[in-house]
Design an enzyme around this catalytic site. Structure first.
Site, PDB file in Angstrom:
ATOM      1  N   CYS A  82       6.537  -6.451  -1.099  1.00 43.08           N
ATOM      2  CA  CYS A  82       5.174  -6.240  -0.581  1.00 43.08           C
ATOM      3  C   CYS A  82       4.532  -5.000  -1.210  1.00 43.08           C
ATOM      4  CB  CYS A  82       5.207  -6.196   0.935  1.00 43.08           C
ATOM      5  SG  CYS A  82       3.616  -6.598   1.657  1.00 43.08           S
ATOM      6  N   ARG A 109      -4.174  -6.822  -4.041  1.00 43.11           N
ATOM      7  CA  ARG A 109      -3.700  -6.340  -2.735  1.00 43.11           C
ATOM      8  C   ARG A 109      -4.384  -7.074  -1.583  1.00 43.11           C
ATOM      9  NH1 ARG A 109      -4.683  -0.339  -2.021  1.00 43.11           N
ATOM     10  NH2 ARG A 109      -3.412  -0.721  -0.183  1.00 43.11           N
ATOM     11  N   HIS A 173       8.500 -10.226   2.958  1.00 40.42           N
ATOM     12  CA  HIS A 173       9.477  -9.258   3.478  1.00 40.42           C
ATOM     13  C   HIS A 173      10.809  -9.927   3.808  1.00 40.42           C
ATOM     14  CE1 HIS A 173       6.790  -5.751   4.341  1.00 40.42           C
ATOM     15  NE2 HIS A 173       5.876  -6.695   4.282  1.00 40.42           N
ATOM     16  N   GLU A 175      13.547  -8.584   4.269  1.00 35.71           N
ATOM     17  CA  GLU A 175      14.343  -7.718   5.161  1.00 35.71           C
ATOM     18  C   GLU A 175      14.012  -7.968   6.639  1.00 35.71           C
ATOM     19  OE1 GLU A 175      11.667  -6.885   3.646  1.00 35.71           O
ATOM     20  OE2 GLU A 175      10.532  -5.418   4.806  1.00 35.71           O
TER      21      GLU A 175
HETATM   22  N1  GLN Z   1      -1.238  -4.242   1.787  1.00 32.51           N
HETATM   23  C1  GLN Z   1      -0.258  -3.238   1.619  1.00 32.51           C
HETATM   24  C2  GLN Z   1      -0.459  -2.482   0.328  1.00 32.51           C
HETATM   25  O1  GLN Z   1      -1.013  -2.982  -0.623  1.00 32.51           O
HETATM   26  C3  GLN Z   1       1.127  -3.831   1.627  1.00 32.51           C
HETATM   27  C4  GLN Z   1       1.488  -4.319   2.997  1.00 32.51           C
HETATM   28  C5  GLN Z   1       2.959  -4.395   3.232  1.00 32.51           C
HETATM   29  O2  GLN Z   1       3.763  -3.800   2.515  1.00 32.51           O
HETATM   30  N2  GLN Z   1       3.330  -5.039   4.301  1.00 32.51           N
HETATM   31  O3  GLN Z   1      -0.036  -1.378   0.252  1.00 32.51           O
END
Ligand code: GLN
Length: 190
Positions: A82, A109, A173, A175
């Site tokens: 992420c 993003r 994610h 994890e």
């Molecule tokens: N949108 C976040 C970013 O670009 C990432 C979100 C996340 O890690 N859950 O930093």
């Protein structure tokens, strides 16, 4: 007896504890990585989810960017999830925020739209025989890969997992699920 794999989880901000727990369950030495010394003493690194602008700023403040680039250049495997994916990308749409720029990909993003803050999906991943459950939280997606970078999974036509040799990135994610398969996949690269 071969020693345990020493895997660092970048512990500046974000969901690093969850990664550490999975790594410990898999029999690794799971370390918080916060200093240059920490980075120098690990066999692999995970960059967790969180806020990529904050993680980037802290990488600068703690002077960790160059040592991570150096070690990755020498072949240390790195896995970004992420926000970690954003930090690994060479290009970030509409942003000049700090990034490591190790992977030949462009990311967008928060790309699934503000109205879908989070969602879950079963994903088909190239080279992995069964579906993996992906939890997406304000997730980025990859708009473009080039060079050695290869898209391994898509959701609704958007790339959500990329591998470039010993570098790996997911929009989601792993994890946060009980399924340890993606961490095992990463550890097989270490
Ligand atoms: N949108 C976040 C970013 O670009 C990432 C979100 C996340 O890690 N859950 O930093």
């Amino acid at each position: 007896m071969a020693g345990k794999k020493r895997i660092g989880v970048l512990a500046l901000q974000g969901a690093f504890l969850e990664h550490q727990q999975v790594l410990s369950r898999l029999g690794c030495e799971a370390l918080k990585a916060r200093t240059r010394q920490d980075i120098m003493n690990i066999d692999g690194l995970i960059i967790p989810g969180g806020e990529s602008t904050t993680i980037g700023r802290l990488l600068v403040d703690y002077d960790l960017g160059n040592i991570i680039r150096e070690k990755a250049g020498e072949g240390m495997p790195v896995f970004g999830t992420c926000a970690g994916m954003v930090v690994l990308a060479r290009e970030i749409v509409g942003s000049d925020q700090y990034r490591l720029g190790l992977m030949d990909m462009e990311v967008c993003r928060n790309a699934f739209g503000r109205q879908v803050e989070s969602f879950e999906e079963d994903l088909t991943i190239k080279g992995i025989e069964r579906p993996v459950h992906g939890i997406f939280i304000r997730a980025p997606y990859v708009t473009r890969v080039w060079g050695e970078a290869q898209a391994l999974a898509e959701f609704e036509g958007k790339i959500v997992m990329v591998r470039q040799g010993h570098l790996l990135a997911t929009s989601f994610h792993p994890e946060l699920t009980e399924d340890t398969l993606l961490h095992e996949y990463f550890l097989s690269m270490v």
